[in-house]
Write a protein that holds these residues in place. Structure first.
Motif, PDB file in Angstrom:
ATOM      1  N   GLN A  55       0.705  -1.310   0.043  1.00  0.00           N
ATOM      2  CA  GLN A  55       0.042   0.040   0.000  1.00  0.00           C
ATOM      3  C   GLN A  55       0.873   1.297   0.137  1.00  0.00           C
ATOM      4  O   GLN A  55       0.445   2.140  -0.541  1.00  0.00           O
ATOM      5  N   LYS A  56       1.956   1.083   0.516  1.00  0.00           N
ATOM      6  CA  LYS A  56       2.777   2.500   0.683  1.00  0.00           C
ATOM      7  C   LYS A  56       3.501   2.488  -0.735  1.00  0.00           C
ATOM      8  O   LYS A  56       3.747   3.785  -1.048  1.00  0.00           O
ATOM      9  N   THR A  57       3.706   1.655  -1.458  1.00  0.00           N
ATOM     10  CA  THR A  57       4.240   1.582  -2.714  1.00  0.00           C
ATOM     11  C   THR A  57       3.010   2.072  -3.671  1.00  0.00           C
ATOM     12  O   THR A  57       3.625   3.036  -4.541  1.00  0.00           O
ATOM     13  N   VAL A  58       1.811   1.927  -3.421  1.00  0.00           N
ATOM     14  CA  VAL A  58       0.749   2.457  -4.173  1.00  0.00           C
ATOM     15  C   VAL A  58       0.942   4.020  -3.694  1.00  0.00           C
ATOM     16  O   VAL A  58       0.621   4.974  -4.875  1.00  0.00           O
ATOM     17  N   SER A  59       0.811   4.479  -2.561  1.00  0.00           N
ATOM     18  CA  SER A  59       0.795   5.854  -2.289  1.00  0.00           C
ATOM     19  C   SER A  59       1.882   6.456  -3.044  1.00  0.00           C
ATOM     20  O   SER A  59       1.667   7.694  -3.328  1.00  0.00           O
ATOM     21  N   PHE A  60       3.145   6.046  -2.915  1.00  0.00           N
ATOM     22  CA  PHE A  60       4.086   6.734  -3.729  1.00  0.00           C
ATOM     23  C   PHE A  60       4.010   7.006  -5.174  1.00  0.00           C
ATOM     24  O   PHE A  60       4.276   7.841  -5.623  1.00  0.00           O
ATOM     25  N   LEU A  61       3.326   5.753  -5.642  1.00  0.00           N
ATOM     26  CA  LEU A  61       2.973   6.088  -6.986  1.00  0.00           C
ATOM     27  C   LEU A  61       1.954   7.014  -7.174  1.00  0.00           C
ATOM     28  O   LEU A  61       2.124   8.116  -8.203  1.00  0.00           O
ATOM     29  N   ARG A  62       0.981   7.407  -6.494  1.00  0.00           N
ATOM     30  CA  ARG A  62       0.116   8.430  -6.489  1.00  0.00           C
ATOM     31  C   ARG A  62       0.785   9.589  -6.392  1.00  0.00           C
ATOM     32  O   ARG A  62       0.293  10.649  -6.883  1.00  0.00           O
ATOM     33  N   LEU A  63       1.653   9.751  -5.315  1.00  0.00           N
ATOM     34  CA  LEU A  63       2.120  11.055  -5.171  1.00  0.00           C
ATOM     35  C   LEU A  63       3.297  11.695  -6.177  1.00  0.00           C
ATOM     36  O   LEU A  63       3.236  12.415  -6.502  1.00  0.00           O
ATOM     37  N   MET A  64       3.795  10.214  -6.965  1.00  0.00           N
ATOM     38  CA  MET A  64       4.760  10.519  -7.905  1.00  0.00           C
ATOM     39  C   MET A  64       3.772  11.187  -9.166  1.00  0.00           C
ATOM     40  O   MET A  64       4.191  11.915 -10.092  1.00  0.00           O
ATOM     41  N   GLU A  65       2.391  10.623  -9.434  1.00  0.00           N
ATOM     42  CA  GLU A  65       1.641  10.955 -10.483  1.00  0.00           C
ATOM     43  C   GLU A  65       1.134  12.644 -10.568  1.00  0.00           C
ATOM     44  O   GLU A  65       1.050  13.109 -11.331  1.00  0.00           O
ATOM     45  N   GLN A  66       1.143  13.048  -9.053  1.00  0.00           N
ATOM     46  CA  GLN A  66       0.823  14.560  -8.755  1.00  0.00           C
ATOM     47  C   GLN A  66       1.985  15.341  -8.980  1.00  0.00           C
ATOM     48  O   GLN A  66       1.870  16.679  -9.153  1.00  0.00           O
ATOM     49  N   GLY A  67       3.327  14.940  -8.863  1.00  0.00           N
ATOM     50  CA  GLY A  67       4.472  15.773  -9.138  1.00  0.00           C
ATOM     51  C   GLY A  67       4.900  16.142 -10.400  1.00  0.00           C
ATOM     52  O   GLY A  67       4.251  15.545 -11.554  1.00  0.00           O
TER      53      GLY A  67
END
Length: 294
Positions: free
Chosen positions: A98-110
């Motif tokens: 889940q943390k891996t997915v969270s980092f993906l979402r963070l990356m998509e916004q940056g």
């Protein structure tokens, strides 16, 4: 170096940090950072990529994530794709899906957008966590973003689907690969073959192996071992022996590498066959050249 008048630069310091990290001494690696400041050498992204990787290597997951957050919060450096990949791969391999997915979402916004390598890390983590619905949803998301899946993407999904017996979805993915001119390499075929064999679907697995040969993909020792293992588990020793016989010639010609597990499997098959059919001499005549190669 300083006493000898040899100038210190970012490359030398990065090598020092990497060396400490390879020795699992991230504490010593951190002690190099003040030298950058003392000599007016700016930090590079590669510096912290190495540090984060070294911290993960010591299984200090929390420390690695905290360092990443500090770099972003204090604007020490702008994380690149490599840094995101290191963090996400480190989290995924340690079960923090889940943390891996969270980092993906963070990356998509940056400003640094995820590429196929990043998506593959997340999809593989989801598959290993048996979250196949989420993995397939992510597959569709990346397609919509114009990022086509590659053979690594499909291999992770096929492996995950095999683990939960979703054979129809496996067939669909294989067809999709071929339709997109993505031809599975031996590992992709072997994943499917091994999964089918473990489910007792050895004949289906054999058909897949025949299909891979038709596509010009040569089975390796792991592929053969999976088929033989499948037959042996079903008590079909003769069928396993026939697969073994097809391996004898390429092994004798040194074209096929053989590992310890396969030697054990082959010897076990010989023993079982000899007990059942009393043909020890005939079988050992074929096994001996392999064992002497060691």
């Amino acid at each position: 170096m300083q006493k000898l008048g040899i100038p210190i630069n970012v490359f030398i310091l990065n090598i020092m940090i990497n060396s400490y990290c390879l020795m699992h001494r991230s504490d010593c690696a951190f002690s190099v950072l003040p030298i950058y400041l003392k000599n007016g050498i700016p930090f590079s992204v590669a510096t912290f990529n190495t540090l984060i990787m070294g911290i993960f290597a010591e299984n200090k997951v929390k420390d690695a994530v905290e360092l990443f957050k500090k770099l972003v919060r204090d604007k020490v450096c702008e994380p690149d794709v490599v840094m995101y990949a290191i963090v996400m791969n480190g989290l995924g391999k340690r079960g923090h899906t889940q943390k891996t997915v969270s980092f993906l979402r963070l990356m998509e916004q940056g400003s640094t957008k995820p590429n196929i390598y990043i998506y593959n890390i997340v999809i593989d983590s989801l598959c290993k966590n048996r979250s196949l619905d989420a993995a397939i949803t992510l597959l569709n998301e990346m397609k919509q973003r114009g990022i086509p899946p590659d053979v690594v993407t499909y291999s992770s999904l096929i492996d995950g689907l095999c683990r939960i017996d979703q054979w129809e979805k496996v067939k669909i993915l294989f067809s999709e690969m071929v339709n997109h001119n993505i031809y599975p390499y031996v590992r992709s075929f072997t994943i499917l073959i091994d999964g089918l064999c473990k489910e007792g679907k050895v004949e289906d697995a054999k058909e897949v192996m025949e299909h891979m040969v038709e596509k010009g993909v040569e089975p390796d020792i792991i592929t053969y071992s999976a088929i033989m293992d499948g037959y042996c588990l079903r008590g079909q020793v003769d069928s396993a022996r026939r697969i073994f016989d097809t391996m004898i010639e390429p092994i004798t010609d040194f074209n096929l590498q053989i590992d310890t597990r396969t030697i054990f499997l082959l010897v076990s098959e010989v023993v079982v066959t000899s007990l059942v059919n009393r043909k020890w001499n005939a079988r050992t005549d074929k096994i001996n050249p392999i064992l002497t190669r060691g």
